[in-house]
Every structure is written in C-alpha cells, then in structure tokens.
Design a protein around this motif. Structure first.
Motif, short mmCIF file in Angstrom:
data_model
loop_
_atom_site.label_atom_id
_atom_site.label_comp_id
_atom_site.label_asym_id
_atom_site.label_seq_id
_atom_site.Cartn_x
_atom_site.Cartn_y
_atom_site.Cartn_z
N THR A 5 -3.75 5.46 2.29
CA THR A 5 -2.54 4.91 1.65
C THR A 5 -2.02 5.82 0.56
O THR A 5 -0.99 5.52 -0.06
N ARG B 181 -2.30 -1.73 6.12
CA ARG B 181 -2.02 -0.30 6.17
C ARG B 181 -1.47 0.11 7.53
O ARG B 181 -0.53 0.93 7.62
N ALA C 126 -1.38 -3.08 0.91
CA ALA C 126 -2.70 -2.69 1.42
C ALA C 126 -3.58 -2.18 0.30
O ALA C 126 -4.78 -2.49 0.24
N GLY D 123 -6.64 -5.59 4.38
CA GLY D 123 -6.04 -4.36 3.89
C GLY D 123 -5.85 -3.34 5.00
O GLY D 123 -4.84 -2.61 5.03
#
Length: 903
Positions: free
Chosen positions: A833, A795, A803, A791
C-alpha cells in the motif's frame, strides 16, 4: 585394627576422594549435587564415605541405608534419612507438610502424589540447610525401597542451587533405577602395593610370602576380603583350590558363614533372628528371643566373633554378613524366627512390619495372613506407595488358599504395579492371575487391564485397538467411564480411520441410559454425538455436557479433563473455554493431582494461544514439561505444535513433528493437521495449508476425530489458492455450528468464511461484521487475523487508505502477541500500500532463557519463590538463583520492577 580404620588410611591415596571434596566444597556455597559411589561389596565404599564425612566441618550429616529385607516396606529408607530433621516440616506449605505427615504416618492418610512427596522432601532439606549445609548419605542404595528411591532421585536432580550434597553408595550389580544419570565414582580393588600394605597393617606382622600371595590372589584387591582372609582363615584365608573359581563376594560370604557356624547353637539362632529383623531393634530382639526360649545376652558371642556390633541398635559388620547368615539357615529356621518377630512386634506401632514377618513365617496358604497383608496394601496405597502396596498384595495372593480369591488379589497386585509405573511386572502378575479360576466378568476386567498395560508400554495403534476391544467386553454397567478413557486414547492416537465411529457404535449398543444422569454420562453422550452425528444434532448434547460438567466437582481423571476442555474449544465458546481450563488447572494443583496437571496446563495453553497471550501459553507448556520431567513421563506435543504454528516457527515445528509417534508418544494426528494448517496459512504457503486441512477433513469424514477449528483454516487456504470448491464441506460445518450455537466466535468464523469465498452480495459487510463479532470475544489472535484478511481484500480493491488502517492494526497486534508469520504477512501487505510497517523494538525478554522467562512470568504475577518452586518442582533457592539472572539481564533489582514490565 577395625574394618573401617584400615581402608580409611588407604583411601586417602585414592584419586576418587577428590570427587567428594569438589562436591562438598560446592555444596557448602550453595551449588549442591549428587554422586554415586559404585563397587562390589567390601570394596571400601562406606570407608571412603566415612573418611569424607569425618572431615566435614559445619555440615549436618543425614544417613540412611537400604536393606534387602526392607525394599518392599514403604518409605523405609526415606524415614531413616529424614527423621532427624522432620521438625522442619512445620515451615513447609500445607500441601507438602501434609504429604510428609501422610507418608511417615504422622497425619491423615491422604494418598499423596509421589511428586508432591519428592517436592516436600526437597523442601524439608532446603529448610534444614538454612541452618548450615547438609550432606545426605544413602548406603546400599541398590536395596532402598521404590518410594524412597523415587523421592531421593527427585531431590538429587534439584539441589544444584542448594547447600545440599547427596551421596549414594551402590554395588556394581546394575545401577538402581534413576541413579545412573549422576556422576559415578567407581571403586576398584587395591593395587598390589596397597594390598600388601593393608595385610602388613592388619596383622602387625605380615604373613609369609606364600600365604600372602594366595590371600592377594583370593581377595583381588578387595579390602574387606583382605582383612577377613588375613584374620579369620586357616591359614590366612586360604581355603583350597576350588575357591579360585568363586567370586570375591562368594568367598566372603563363605568366610562369614564359616565363622557363624563356629558359634554355639543358641548364639547361632540369635544371629539368624537378628538377620531376619532389618531394624536392629534390640528390645524387639529380646522379646522375640524370650518367645523362642533364648537369652539375648548370647549375642555378645557373635559380637566377639566380629559378625555384628551391639549398641542402641544392632548392626551387622557388613550387609554380606546378614545375607550370608540368613541364607545359610534352613527355611524352617527362618520361618520360626519371623514368627517370633511377628509375635513380638507391637501391632499398635508397626502393623505393616508385623504383617510382613507373619507372611514370611508361614509355608502353607493362610487366609488370615493374606487378609492382614491386604490391609497393609490398602494402607500403603493410601500413603501413595503403589509399589509397596503391590508387594504386599502380591504376597497376599501367594498365601490365599481359595483359587478365585487368589486370582482377585493377584489381579489387584497387577493393577498396583501398573500404577507404580512397572508395566512389565504388572503383566507377569496378570498372567499368574489369569491361570486361576475367573468368571466372565473378571476375565473381561483382566483383558482390559492387559490392554491398558499394552497401551502404557506402547501408544501405538495396535495397543489403542486392543484397549478399545477390551472395553467393549465389559458389562454395560461397568463400561461407561472406561469408554471415556478409550475415547481419549483413540482421539490422541487415531491412525485407523473409522475406529472412533466403530467404537461409538459399540458404545451406543452396550451402554444403557442411567438415572440419574451423571456429568460423565453426558460427556460420553456428547463425544458420541460429535463423532457420529451432523454438527447441528451434536451441538445440543455437547452444550448439555459442558453445562453439567461446569457445575460438577472437577475430575482428577486426565482423559475426562482433556475431553471436556476439547468439547468446549470445539463449541467456540471463548468465555467457557478459559473458565474450564483455568478451573481444571486450579483443581489439579489444589488436589495434588499431578498426573493430570500436565494436560490441564496444555489445554490452558491452548486457551491462552487463542486469546493471543502466547507468552502465558509458553509458561503453561513449560510448567507441564517440568511436571512430565519430574514424573518421567513422555509429554504430549499437540498444544506445543499449535503454539509453534501460530508463532510461525517452521523450524521448531518440524522438530516437534518429527517426535510424534516416537519414544512412546502418540501420533496426535488431529492436533498436528490443525497446527500445520495454521503454520502454512501464516507463512503464505496456502497449498500446504490446504493439504493439511483437507487431510484432517478426509480423516473426519472417515470417522476419525478432527479439531473443528481446522475448517476455518481450510476455507482461508482454499480461498487463497483459488480452489473454493474444496471448501464446501467446511462451509456447511461452519454454518451449522453458527446457527445451532450462535456465540460470537462461531458466528464470526462463519461470516469471515463467506467473505473470503465471496459468497454474498456485500463482501465488505461480511468482513466488517466478522471483525465486529471477533471484537466481542477474547480471541485476539483471530480478531487480528480477521482485520488482516479484511485489509488484504481492501488492498486488492485498490482502497489503499482504508487497507492501511486495517493492516496497521493487524500488524501491531500480531507483532505484539508474537504471531510472527501472520505479522510478516501484514507487513508485506502494508508495503504494497506504500507504507512501511513499524519496526518492533528489541524485546529485553528475549535475553532470558525459557526457564528464566517462565519464572519471571510467575513472579510478576505475584507468586513467591516458594510457590513458583512448587509449580515447577524446584527449590526456592533455585528459583531465587534464576531470579538473580533475570534481574541482571533486564537491568532491574526488585520484584516490584519485574511486575511493572510487560511480561
């Protein structure tokens, strides 16, 4: 008036009685405890206890007394105390019942573990207390035998939720080991007013002022001395000026000897005979008297003189009478008395006491007596009494005529003293043995024992090096299994890089290949290969060792157990890891091998950490600490450091780390470096994580043991700090392991390492494959971490939607299992995010103490209160008391509801 009634009248004035009243009142309602009454001989300890006991209503009173002559006889005091309630053993779990029957000679001699014996005695008293509260009184505790003392101290520590009161009386000559921790009721002499009142009551008409003053000066407020000097001295206990230089106890002993010497010759011989027999068995004394040509009826003269009392058993008026009379007899007289008692003792019912009397009846070396003592030592060892066995064997050594055989017996006595937890006494015995003739093999064994003693006294690097050097001097056919012990010592305490490889080279030179090959031989080969060869060459031997040990009977030797578990963990075989760890714990519990249970539980904890079952891991560690506490041993901290590192608790980690190498603990460098790397990777302190991992790598390259899992931590830290070149050695290791042992866990770590360092054309594929391989294992915590790193990569690639999916899953799992630092890392990434992580709700289990949570987990898994008590060395009543607190805090009312909670 009698010795007892006078002090009882005065004892009522003492504030000390209130301590007893509080103890008894609490025990009656299920809040038991222990107290130690301390004071010099004759100060009124027994009188105070008698006064309290006589007022008890509804209590069952169990009494025992240590005797100077029985302190080397196994479980002598415990047998006195427990005999009246021994029928309750049939209500105990089988392992506890068998332990009691073994130590009391009622069943098979199964060599029960001392902790199991202590738990069995606790269970026995718990069952007795179901019918009403119990008061256990142990007089002259300074003389109770070592095995009884250990069991009674164990029980006294665990009666806080029982209807059991424990009362010990001991002289002020240094508290017996283990009793110093309990509340102390010190008794001092009577003040002048009370002392004069006692004199007036004792003599009905007080002595004249001058005599009274001299008696008071002589007695120093000691009630027994006041009575003795008032009744039996000329005049009133005033023997002359020189007596003022002696202690009160010395004066009392002289007083008793003076009265003893006034008896006719035959009566004096009978009193010495009685003093030589600690049991007070009148039938035995009559038989022995006949062998000496004496009429036992003459004992009435001693009774009339106030030296002893006749009844079902002969009792001396005070222990000082026995010791004073015995010491006043000539050595020849004492030997003749012991000889008659040995001949009169029935060997079918009391073989060990007969051997003990025979040992005291001879002056010259006697092989027959020595051999009999050796057999008694063997019986004591089978009943779990290493201290008693050592005492018998030490006496056997003294009476052995042949110097070589004498050295052998003294050597065995030293081994037994070490097993009994007395390394200083063991070293003294070994020194005596080494002064006798020994061949080269025996000398090598003696050096090894000396090294083991040194290692038990101090787990420092010098002691470890000494153990290693001593092992290498053994004959090759003797050294194999001992090398495993040395390896364990070095692995846990290797502060000298290269020591492990040096030891491995010596073993390679000296240990021949055996046929047929045993599992322990294969395990030794695996350890040698792991420490000396590249990964790809070591792995096949390691796999062979694990396969052989999986099908073999479980070992009760802790270093074998630990080493096998560690080999499996280093191979990254998650299924076998849990199987071996669980099997070793089950075997240790079933066999009552409590010496090895703590480390088995610690490796089980490591397996649970890997599986993301942190609460179960904490329960394993809690149980291991309970066993260590019961045994009085210093726990290893490595597995707890690993759990703390994964939880991200930096403060607790620092506390534990500061304990390494202190108070007899080993340094556990390998575990500390790995756990520190995990902790700092979770916290995002990547430079610190890399420093810890590189330190472990350098030590490994220099020949020290290192946990292989540290290389994955090194790669992650190197990638995050932009120092990928530092991970070259780690990458070679991970690749070699994945290629030679391609289990999903090992392959997943290799794939993830490549992805982190971007060593491929398609990093995303590497991440996905790593996550997929981790999903095929039980290693939830690393699976979640793999999704976290994937993840994070997504990102940074600005693929926020994808992500979020990985980071959300990682955050949920890491939060749920308790990996707080890694969960916080995932939360920070989620926020980056644009998504707020879900806030975890309050966990009601956080309201529980560590002990309550441990018990709740065991009960939720289906264990009964009795079973939990057996695991944690608590009584069922104590477990139930903790459960009531658990129910209250969680707002539930039954075990069924507890089982339904997500513990």
């Amino acid at each position: 008036m009698t010795r007892r009634t006078i002090p009882v009248q005065l004892v009522a004035r003492h504030a000390e009685r209130r301590a007893f009243d509080r103890l008894i009142t609490s025990a009656a309602v299920g809040r038991g405890g222990a107290v130690v009454v301390a004071g010099e001989a004759g100060i009124g300890k027994s009188a105070l206890i008698d006064a309290v006991v006589e007022d008890l209503d509804g209590f069952e009173v169990l009494r025992a007394a240590g005797t100077e002559f029985e302190r080397d006889l196994l479980y002598a005091t415990l047998h006195q105390l427990c005999a009246p309630v021994l029928d309750h053993r049939h209500r105990l779990p089988a392992v506890q019942r068998k332990a009691l029957e073994a130590v009391f000679g009622l069943g098979a001699q199964t060599s029960p573990d001392p902790l199991t014996v202590g738990l069995a005695v606790l269970g026995l008293l718990h069952e007795a207390a179901q019918d009403g509260p119990v008061c256990c009184v142990v007089d002259d505790a300074q003389w109770i035998d070592d095995a009884s003392r250990r069991a009674l101290v164990f029980v006294a520590r665990r009666v806080s939720a029982e209807r059991i009161a424990m009362v010990f009386a001991a002289r002020d000559v240094g508290s017996p080991s283990g009793l110093a921790e309990f509340p102390r009721v010190p008794l001092v002499g009577l003040d002048d007013e009370d002392a004069r009142a006692l004199l007036r009551a004792a003599t009905h008409v007080g002595p004249d002022a001058e005599a009274a003053d001299r008696i008071l000066a002589e007695a120093h407020g000691n009630p027994l001395a006041l009575l003795e000097f008032a009744h039996h001295a000329e005049p009133f206990g005033v023997p002359g000026p020189r007596r003022f230089r002696a202690s009160v106890v010395d004066k009392l002993e002289e007083q008793f000897v003076h009265r003893f010497e006034r008896l006719p010759d035959a009566a004096r011989s009978l009193v010495v005979l009685a003093a030589a027999d600690p049991v007070g068995d009148l039938d035995l004394l009559r038989r022995a008297a006949r062998l000496l040509g004496l009429d036992a009826a003459g004992l009435t003269l001693a009774e009339n003189a106030g030296l002893l009392a006749l009844g079902p058993r002969l009792r001396f008026r005070h222990p000082l009478v026995r010791s004073a009379v015995y010491a006043s007899a000539t050595p020849k007289k004492r030997r003749s008395m012991h000889g008659a008692l040995a001949e009169a003792t029935d060997p079918a019912t009391d073989l060990d006491r007969r051997a003990w009397h025979r040992a005291h009846a001879v002056v010259e070396a006697d092989e027959n007596v020595a051999a009999e003592l050796e057999r008694s030592a063997d019986r004591a060892r089978l009943r779990g009494g290493f201290a008693a066995a050592a005492a018998f064997m030490e006496r056997a050594g003294r009476l052995t005529p042949a110097p070589g055989r004498q050295a052998e017996r003294l050597f065995v006595a030293a081994q037994l003293r070490l097993q009994a937890g007395a390394p200083d006494a063991a070293r003294a015995l070994l020194t005596r043995a080494e002064r006798r003739p020994m061949d080269d093999t025996c000398r090598a064994r003696a050096r090894l024992l000396r090294a083991r003693i040194g290692y038990q006294l101090s787990h420092g690097p010098q002691a470890t090096a000494g153990l290693v050097d001593a092992v290498t001097e053994l004959a090759p056919e003797q050294a194999g299994e001992t090398y495993l012990e040395a390896f364990a010592s070095v692995m846990y305490n290797d502060n000298h890089p290269g020591l492990l490889q040096e030891l491995g080279a010596r073993i390679r030179e000296r240990v021949p290949r055996r046929e047929p090959v045993r599992p322990t031989d294969l395990l030794l080969d695996a350890l040698l290969d792991q420490s000396m060869l590249p990964v790809e060459r070591a792995v096949p031997t390691m796999r062979d060792a694990v396969a052989a040990c999986r099908t073999a009977a479980p070992s009760s030797e802790p270093w074998r157990m630990n080493l096998l578990c560690q080999v499996v963990i280093d191979l990254r075989d998650d299924e076998v890891m849990e199987e071996v760890a669980d099997r070793q714990v089950d075997a240790a519990r079933r066999q009552g091998a409590l010496a090895s249970l703590p480390q088995a539980l610690r490796y089980q904890a490591v397996a649970r950490v890997s599986a993301g079952r942190f609460d179960e891991a904490a329960a394993c560690l809690g149980e291991a600490r309970a066993v260590d506490e019961a045994a009085g041993t210093v726990p290893l901290l490595g597995p707890e450091l690993v759990l703390t590192g994964f939880r991200g608790d930096g403060e607790r980690f620092a506390e534990l780390r500061d304990l390494l190498g202190r108070d007899g603990r080993p340094f556990e460098a390998a575990g500390e470096h790995y756990a520190r790397a995990v902790l700092h990777n979770g916290l995002g302190n990547y430079e610190a994580a890399l420093d810890a991992a590189l330190t472990a790598q350098r030590r490994h390259q220099a020949g020290s043991y290192s946990i292989w899992a540290v290389y994955s931590e090194l790669v992650e830290a190197a990638a995050r700090t932009g120092r990928g070149e530092e991970a070259a050695v780690a990458m070679r290791h991970l690749e070699a392991l994945a290629r030679t042992h391609p289990v999903p866990w090992a392959v997943a770590e290799w794939l993830q390492a490549q992805a982190l360092l971007e060593q491929g054309d398609d990093c995303e594929a590497l991440y996905r494959r790593a996550v997929d391989h981790f999903s095929r294992t039980r290693i939830r915590v690393l699976h979640a971490r793999a999704r976290l790193t994937y993840g994070e990569w997504l990102r940074r690639a600005n693929r926020r939607s994808e992500a979020r999916e990985e980071l959300r899953a990682a955050h949920d799992t890491l939060s749920r299992i308790g990996a707080r630092a890694f969960a916080d890392r995932a939360a920070r990434e989620l926020r980056a995010t644009g998504e707020q992580p879900r806030r975890p709700g309050e966990d009601p289990l956080d309201r529980l103490t560590a002990q309550e949570r441990l018990i709740a987990g065991k009960v939720a898994a289906g264990a009964t209160s009795r079973e939990v008590g057996g695991m944690l060395f608590l009584s069922p009543r104590t477990v139930d008391a903790h459960l009531r607190n658990v129910y209250r805090k969680l707002g539930i009312s039954s075990r069924r509801q507890l089982r339904e909670m997500p513990l």
